[in-house]
Design a protein around this motif. Structure first.
Motif, PDB file in Angstrom:
ATOM      1  N   ILE A  22      -9.939  15.607   3.018  1.00  0.00           N
ATOM      2  CA  ILE A  22      -8.602  16.114   2.691  1.00  0.00           C
ATOM      3  C   ILE A  22      -8.113  15.501   1.380  1.00  0.00           C
ATOM      4  O   ILE A  22      -7.562  16.201   0.525  1.00  0.00           O
ATOM      5  CB  ILE A  22      -7.627  15.851   3.849  1.00  0.00           C
ATOM      6  N   ASN A  23      -8.330  14.189   1.210  1.00  0.00           N
ATOM      7  CA  ASN A  23      -7.939  13.552  -0.055  1.00  0.00           C
ATOM      8  C   ASN A  23      -8.652  14.193  -1.237  1.00  0.00           C
ATOM      9  O   ASN A  23      -8.051  14.426  -2.290  1.00  0.00           O
ATOM     10  CB  ASN A  23      -8.220  12.048  -0.013  1.00  0.00           C
ATOM     11  N   GLN A  24      -9.930  14.489  -1.069  1.00  0.00           N
ATOM     12  CA  GLN A  24     -10.675  15.133  -2.163  1.00  0.00           C
ATOM     13  C   GLN A  24     -10.153  16.542  -2.421  1.00  0.00           C
ATOM     14  O   GLN A  24     -10.033  16.957  -3.571  1.00  0.00           O
ATOM     15  CB  GLN A  24     -12.164  15.167  -1.841  1.00  0.00           C
ATOM     16  N   ASN A  26      -6.867  13.456  -4.483  1.00  0.00           N
ATOM     17  CA  ASN A  26      -6.235  12.160  -4.214  1.00  0.00           C
ATOM     18  C   ASN A  26      -4.727  12.141  -4.475  1.00  0.00           C
ATOM     19  O   ASN A  26      -4.157  11.090  -4.780  1.00  0.00           O
ATOM     20  CB  ASN A  26      -6.932  11.023  -4.965  1.00  0.00           C
ATOM     21  N   ASP A  27      -4.088  13.296  -4.345  1.00  0.00           N
ATOM     22  CA  ASP A  27      -2.627  13.357  -4.365  1.00  0.00           C
ATOM     23  C   ASP A  27      -2.180  13.055  -2.940  1.00  0.00           C
ATOM     24  O   ASP A  27      -2.165  13.928  -2.074  1.00  0.00           O
ATOM     25  CB  ASP A  27      -2.158  14.740  -4.817  1.00  0.00           C
ATOM     26  N   PHE A  28      -1.838  11.779  -2.696  1.00  0.00           N
ATOM     27  CA  PHE A  28      -1.559  11.332  -1.337  1.00  0.00           C
ATOM     28  C   PHE A  28      -0.356  12.039  -0.724  1.00  0.00           C
ATOM     29  O   PHE A  28      -0.300  12.227   0.496  1.00  0.00           O
ATOM     30  CB  PHE A  28      -1.364   9.814  -1.296  1.00  0.00           C
ATOM     31  N   ASP A  29       0.621  12.425  -1.532  1.00  0.00           N
ATOM     32  CA  ASP A  29       1.778  13.148  -0.996  1.00  0.00           C
ATOM     33  C   ASP A  29       1.344  14.496  -0.421  1.00  0.00           C
ATOM     34  O   ASP A  29       1.792  14.883   0.668  1.00  0.00           O
ATOM     35  CB  ASP A  29       2.838  13.363  -2.075  1.00  0.00           C
ATOM     36  N   THR A  61      -1.692  15.272   0.609  1.00  0.00           N
ATOM     37  CA  THR A  61      -2.525  14.998   1.786  1.00  0.00           C
ATOM     38  C   THR A  61      -1.641  14.731   2.992  1.00  0.00           C
ATOM     39  O   THR A  61      -1.862  15.289   4.072  1.00  0.00           O
ATOM     40  CB  THR A  61      -3.452  13.788   1.538  1.00  0.00           C
ATOM     41  N   LEU A  62      -0.641  13.893   2.822  1.00  0.00           N
ATOM     42  CA  LEU A  62       0.231  13.539   3.937  1.00  0.00           C
ATOM     43  C   LEU A  62       1.006  14.755   4.449  1.00  0.00           C
ATOM     44  O   LEU A  62       1.127  14.947   5.662  1.00  0.00           O
ATOM     45  CB  LEU A  62       1.183  12.421   3.531  1.00  0.00           C
ATOM     46  N   THR A  63       1.484  15.583   3.543  1.00  0.00           N
ATOM     47  CA  THR A  63       2.170  16.807   3.952  1.00  0.00           C
ATOM     48  C   THR A  63       1.234  17.681   4.776  1.00  0.00           C
ATOM     49  O   THR A  63       1.620  18.207   5.831  1.00  0.00           O
ATOM     50  CB  THR A  63       2.674  17.583   2.713  1.00  0.00           C
ATOM     51  N   PHE A  64      -0.007  17.812   4.338  1.00  0.00           N
ATOM     52  CA  PHE A  64      -1.006  18.616   5.052  1.00  0.00           C
ATOM     53  C   PHE A  64      -1.274  18.053   6.451  1.00  0.00           C
ATOM     54  O   PHE A  64      -1.385  18.803   7.421  1.00  0.00           O
ATOM     55  CB  PHE A  64      -2.299  18.656   4.236  1.00  0.00           C
ATOM     56  N   ILE A  65      -1.361  16.733   6.561  1.00  0.00           N
ATOM     57  CA  ILE A  65      -1.637  16.068   7.839  1.00  0.00           C
ATOM     58  C   ILE A  65      -0.470  16.236   8.808  1.00  0.00           C
ATOM     59  O   ILE A  65      -0.666  16.487   9.999  1.00  0.00           O
ATOM     60  CB  ILE A  65      -1.913  14.551   7.623  1.00  0.00           C
ATOM     61  N   LEU A  66       0.738  16.083   8.309  1.00  0.00           N
ATOM     62  CA  LEU A  66       1.921  16.085   9.173  1.00  0.00           C
ATOM     63  C   LEU A  66       2.426  17.480   9.515  1.00  0.00           C
ATOM     64  O   LEU A  66       3.091  17.660  10.541  1.00  0.00           O
ATOM     65  CB  LEU A  66       3.045  15.277   8.523  1.00  0.00           C
ATOM     66  N   PRO A 116       0.823  -1.220   0.000  1.00  0.00           N
ATOM     67  CA  PRO A 116       0.000   0.000   0.000  1.00  0.00           C
ATOM     68  C   PRO A 116       0.852   1.263   0.000  1.00  0.00           C
ATOM     69  O   PRO A 116       1.998   1.242   0.468  1.00  0.00           O
ATOM     70  CB  PRO A 116      -0.774  -0.117   1.317  1.00  0.00           C
ATOM     71  N   PRO A 117       0.287   2.363  -0.498  1.00  0.00           N
ATOM     72  CA  PRO A 117       0.964   3.652  -0.321  1.00  0.00           C
ATOM     73  C   PRO A 117       1.073   3.924   1.186  1.00  0.00           C
ATOM     74  O   PRO A 117       0.186   3.551   1.961  1.00  0.00           O
ATOM     75  CB  PRO A 117       0.018   4.661  -0.978  1.00  0.00           C
ATOM     76  N   ILE A 118       2.135   4.549   1.599  1.00  0.00           N
ATOM     77  CA  ILE A 118       2.393   4.798   3.028  1.00  0.00           C
ATOM     78  C   ILE A 118       1.229   5.531   3.706  1.00  0.00           C
ATOM     79  O   ILE A 118       0.940   5.302   4.875  1.00  0.00           O
ATOM     80  CB  ILE A 118       3.743   5.532   3.228  1.00  0.00           C
ATOM     81  N   ILE A 119       0.527   6.383   2.968  1.00  0.00           N
ATOM     82  CA  ILE A 119      -0.576   7.134   3.573  1.00  0.00           C
ATOM     83  C   ILE A 119      -1.663   6.195   4.095  1.00  0.00           C
ATOM     84  O   ILE A 119      -2.360   6.521   5.058  1.00  0.00           O
ATOM     85  CB  ILE A 119      -1.161   8.175   2.593  1.00  0.00           C
ATOM     86  N   LYS A 120      -1.801   5.021   3.508  1.00  0.00           N
ATOM     87  CA  LYS A 120      -2.830   4.077   3.958  1.00  0.00           C
ATOM     88  C   LYS A 120      -2.526   3.562   5.364  1.00  0.00           C
ATOM     89  O   LYS A 120      -3.437   3.208   6.111  1.00  0.00           O
ATOM     90  CB  LYS A 120      -2.991   2.934   2.968  1.00  0.00           C
ATOM     91  N   ILE A 121      -1.265   3.542   5.736  1.00  0.00           N
ATOM     92  CA  ILE A 121      -0.904   3.159   7.100  1.00  0.00           C
ATOM     93  C   ILE A 121      -1.296   4.268   8.061  1.00  0.00           C
ATOM     94  O   ILE A 121      -1.847   4.005   9.138  1.00  0.00           O
ATOM     95  CB  ILE A 121       0.590   2.815   7.184  1.00  0.00           C
TER      96      ILE A 121
END
Length: 152
Positions: free
Chosen positions: A96-98, A102-105, A107-112, A5-10
């Motif tokens: 957030i994904n929407q 769905n650019d997971f990178d 999204t993850l930057t935004f979350i972290l 899975p993409p790391i964001i799924k973890i």
């Protein structure tokens, strides 16, 4: 075998566990979405080393999706660290994904981004170790693919 899975799924799986969005009944579970409006089914057969879930990533892309990962975390197959997962509480992943198409990178930057540097580094190291654990499990696909639920 499931694709990695993409790391964001973890991260999403950790969020699901820390938000108590799983209802586990033995080798099956319902994992509610971050919107709370739908749930995904998970079925696990440890004797067969196989799991199935019906999230979009698992169904359409063939990687182990976050509901299955959340189940494995919640049941102790994967090592769960509440103190790190709690940093991912109450995140509306779907929204957030929407927002980021769905650019997971992104999204993850935004979350972290709002997390302090030490928490961010610890989470990154932890999720990488979980990704390694998932890969080493070599989980097979259990039965036929199940269609994802519709709705938000």
């Amino acid at each position: 075998m499931w694709d990695t899975p993409p790391i964001i799924k973890i991260y999403e799986a950790l969020g699901a566990v820390t938000d108590n969005r799983l209802e586990i009944d033995g080798n099956t579970a319902k994992c509610f979405s971050s919107s709370g409006n739908k749930f995904y089914d998970v079925i696990y057969e440890p004797e067969q080393n196989a799991i199935m879930t019906n999230d979009n990533g698992s169904y359409w892309k063939g990687y182990l999706g976050y509901p299955a990962i959340a189940y494995l975390l919640q049941t102790g197959v994967l090592r769960y660290q509440e103190e790190l997962a709690s940093a991912l509480r109450d995140i509306k992943w779907k929204d957030i994904n929407q927002e980021f198409k769905n650019d997971f990178d992104k999204t993850l930057t935004f979350i972290l981004e709002p997390l302090d540097e030490q928490t961010r580094v610890n989470l990154e190291n932890y999720t990488k170790s979980l990704l390694t654990q998932i890969t080493e499990l070599k989980l097979g696909k259990l039965g036929k693919k199940m269609k994802p639920p519709s709705g938000y």
